[in-house]
Design a protein around this motif. Structure first.
Motif, PDB file in Angstrom:
ATOM      1  N   GLY A 174       0.831  -1.183   0.000  1.00 59.97           N
ATOM      2  CA  GLY A 174       0.000   0.000   0.000  1.00 59.97           C
ATOM      3  C   GLY A 174       0.873   1.242   0.000  1.00 59.97           C
ATOM      4  N   ALA A 175       0.234   2.406   0.073  1.00 63.28           N
ATOM      5  CA  ALA A 175       0.991   3.662   0.051  1.00 63.28           C
ATOM      6  C   ALA A 175       0.351   4.668   0.999  1.00 63.28           C
ATOM      7  CB  ALA A 175       1.035   4.241  -1.362  1.00 63.28           C
ATOM      8  N   LEU A 176       1.199   5.357   1.719  1.00 64.04           N
ATOM      9  CA  LEU A 176       0.776   6.471   2.560  1.00 64.04           C
ATOM     10  C   LEU A 176       1.676   7.645   2.196  1.00 64.04           C
ATOM     11  CD1 LEU A 176      -0.937   7.591   4.941  1.00 64.04           C
ATOM     12  CD2 LEU A 176       0.917   6.834   6.458  1.00 64.04           C
ATOM     13  N   TRP A 177       1.090   8.650   1.544  1.00 63.44           N
ATOM     14  CA  TRP A 177       1.826   9.854   1.194  1.00 63.44           C
ATOM     15  C   TRP A 177       1.466  10.940   2.191  1.00 63.44           C
ATOM     16  CZ3 TRP A 177       1.089  10.377  -4.869  1.00 63.44           C
ATOM     17  CH2 TRP A 177       1.695   9.281  -5.494  1.00 63.44           C
ATOM     18  N   GLU A 260       0.205   3.800  12.843  1.00 62.76           N
ATOM     19  CA  GLU A 260       1.538   3.486  13.363  1.00 62.76           C
ATOM     20  C   GLU A 260       2.620   4.254  12.613  1.00 62.76           C
ATOM     21  OE1 GLU A 260       4.639  -0.310  13.480  1.00 62.76           O
ATOM     22  OE2 GLU A 260       2.502  -0.662  13.133  1.00 62.76           O
ATOM     23  N   LEU A 261       2.469   4.362  11.297  1.00 62.10           N
ATOM     24  CA  LEU A 261       3.495   5.027  10.504  1.00 62.10           C
ATOM     25  C   LEU A 261       3.471   6.540  10.705  1.00 62.10           C
ATOM     26  CD1 LEU A 261       3.305   2.911   7.244  1.00 62.10           C
ATOM     27  CD2 LEU A 261       4.993   2.788   9.080  1.00 62.10           C
ATOM     28  N   ARG A 262       2.290   7.110  10.844  1.00 62.78           N
ATOM     29  CA  ARG A 262       2.229   8.547  11.144  1.00 62.78           C
ATOM     30  C   ARG A 262       2.941   8.836  12.468  1.00 62.78           C
ATOM     31  NH1 ARG A 262      -3.268   7.759  10.267  1.00 62.78           N
ATOM     32  NH2 ARG A 262      -3.887   8.083   8.078  1.00 62.78           N
ATOM     33  N   ALA A 263       2.712   7.969  13.447  1.00 62.78           N
ATOM     34  CA  ALA A 263       3.350   8.158  14.752  1.00 62.78           C
ATOM     35  C   ALA A 263       4.862   8.058  14.633  1.00 62.78           C
ATOM     36  CB  ALA A 263       2.818   7.123  15.747  1.00 62.78           C
ATOM     37  N   ASP A 277      -2.216  13.884   5.706  1.00 63.67           N
ATOM     38  CA  ASP A 277      -2.307  12.856   4.673  1.00 63.67           C
ATOM     39  C   ASP A 277      -2.528  13.474   3.298  1.00 63.67           C
ATOM     40  OD1 ASP A 277      -2.165  11.093   6.752  1.00 63.67           O
ATOM     41  OD2 ASP A 277      -4.016  10.030   6.273  1.00 63.67           O
ATOM     42  N   LEU A 278      -1.859  12.917   2.292  1.00 59.18           N
ATOM     43  CA  LEU A 278      -2.159  13.210   0.898  1.00 59.18           C
ATOM     44  C   LEU A 278      -2.854  12.032   0.229  1.00 59.18           C
ATOM     45  CD1 LEU A 278       1.095  14.980  -0.351  1.00 59.18           C
ATOM     46  CD2 LEU A 278      -1.114  16.035   0.115  1.00 59.18           C
ATOM     47  N   VAL A 279      -2.303  10.835   0.440  1.00 53.60           N
ATOM     48  CA  VAL A 279      -2.835   9.608  -0.159  1.00 53.60           C
ATOM     49  C   VAL A 279      -2.730   8.501   0.868  1.00 53.60           C
ATOM     50  CG1 VAL A 279      -2.392   7.806  -1.882  1.00 53.60           C
ATOM     51  CG2 VAL A 279      -2.283  10.212  -2.558  1.00 53.60           C
TER      52      VAL A 279
END
Length: 379
Positions: A174-177, A260-263, A277-279
């Motif tokens: 997945g992707a978190l931008w 978890e990743l934002r943290a 968040d963007l994506v």
């Protein structure tokens, strides 16, 4: 030229259309013509001016969920100064067809459209096929997210023609931008101690994110990756910048969700950096024992190709959106493009792999419509 019967010709025509985050409408019109000639009910789906998308379905088979093929029509940018030729004037170099989008992923689109046209020409009872061609995939699946669910036939299996060198790929990350912003205090460039430099603060965060060890890992999928893709700030050399922005691309794996990743990013970047968040695109994973993966492996063997499933792809696809919108029973990524050719200078696709993909997609379509097809078991 009748593009519906010539995969290389259709690929050349698609490459010649500059669809870098715009202009997909011209490619949509070209592909819609092929789909209409194949007897599918085809509609252009508006999104933005000149960025239309395509949804096409066979008139038969509306009593069961369809087999859906999807691909995107947009590409990433290309700087012609870096290329040996014009990125939008496809040129053959031996077995390689060179041009922007050759592998990612106009070859996949060309191959499954030509295979579908040939499949429709063969007399049989069609069980229903759907094609979804999107815009804006490269910028976070924007186009797919804007296709109304009521325009799609739900359920069934989803085949994504993204570049896998004709290997079966049952899953992808997945992707978190994220957008990171730092605020500072402006001052004269000759007295930087009187201000607070937002660019310097965010540059420290960028280096820390780039060098950070210990990102989460998952068996099969590998490690979460973090890429500082863009950074900007300041106005001119003699002004201490009071604002800066950074765009971060995280590729996600099972067990490492967005929260978890934002943290983790917050911990690395520091509490004064703003994060938004963007994506946020989920990963996709289909069990190896699903009928779809089994059918894909069977047709690859029949075509004389390697049928061993590959590791999950590091890239995302429109399946991150469409698998949910369709309520798909499972997804496979399978296409003729070369994964290593995505987003590179002098991008190419093997013409041999292109023709192999036409054969593989045709066999998969025939398998889908066979009276005793295992693909009818949707679980």
């Amino acid at each position: 030229m009748e593009y519906g019967r010539d995969a290389a010709g259709l690929l050349r025509a698609l490459i010649a259309l500059d669809t870098v985050a715009a202009g997909e409408g011209a490619a949509a019109e070209l592909t819609a013509g092929v789909l209409e000639d194949a007897g599918l009910a085809t509609r252009m789906v508006g999104w933005q001016q000149g960025r239309e998308q395509v949804v096409a379905t066979t008139p038969e088979g509306d009593d069961i969920p369809p087999l859906t093929f999807t691909g995107h029509l947009d590409t990433v940018p290309a700087d012609a100064r870096d290329w040996h030729g014009d990125p939008w004037r496809p040129e053959a170099d031996g077995d390689h067809l060179v041009g922007r989008g050759a592998s990612d992923m106009k070859s996949g689109v060309a191959a499954f459209l030509v295979a579908l046209r040939a499949h429709r020409d063969r007399p049989h009872r069609c069980r229903g096929v759907q094609v979804v061609l999107t815009a804006g995939e490269e910028t976070g699946c924007e186009g797919a997210a804007r296709i109304p669910a009521e325009l799609l036939r739900g359920g069934g299996w989803l085949v994504v023609g993204e570049p896998t060198a004709n290997c079966v790929v049952p899953a992808h990350k997945g992707a978190l931008w994220l957008r990171l912003r730092a605020r500072g205090v402006s001052a004269h460039g000759s007295a930087p101690e009187l201000g607070r430099n937002a660019v310097v603060a965010l540059a420290r965060a960028a280096v820390a994110l780039h060098d950070a060890p210990g990102w989460p890992r998952s068996d099969g999928f590998g490690t979460v990756t973090a890429n500082v893709g863009r950074m900007s700030g300041g106005t001119q050399p003699n002004v201490v910048p009071d604002a800066a922005e950074l765009l971060l691309d995280l590729r996600t794996v099972p067990g490492a969700g967005p929260a978890e990743l934002r943290a983790r990013v917050r911990e690395i970047a520091g509490p004064e950096v703003e994060i938004a968040d963007l994506v946020d695109l989920p990963l996709v994973s289909t069990p190896l024992d699903s009928p779809l993966i089994g059918a894909a492996r069977t047709v690859l063997r029949a075509a004389g190709l390697d049928d061993e499933p590959s590791a999950p792809a590091r890239f995302f696809t429109d399946a991150s959106v469409l698998a949910h919108t369709l309520g798909a029973a499972g997804t496979v990524v399978l296409g003729p493009g070369e994964p290593a050719q995505c987003h590179v200078v002098d991008e190419w696709c093997s013409l041999t792999r292109l023709e192999q993909a036409v054969d593989v997609y045709g066999r998969l379509l025939d398998s889908w419509c066979a009276p005793s097809s295992d693909l009818l078991d949707l679980g």
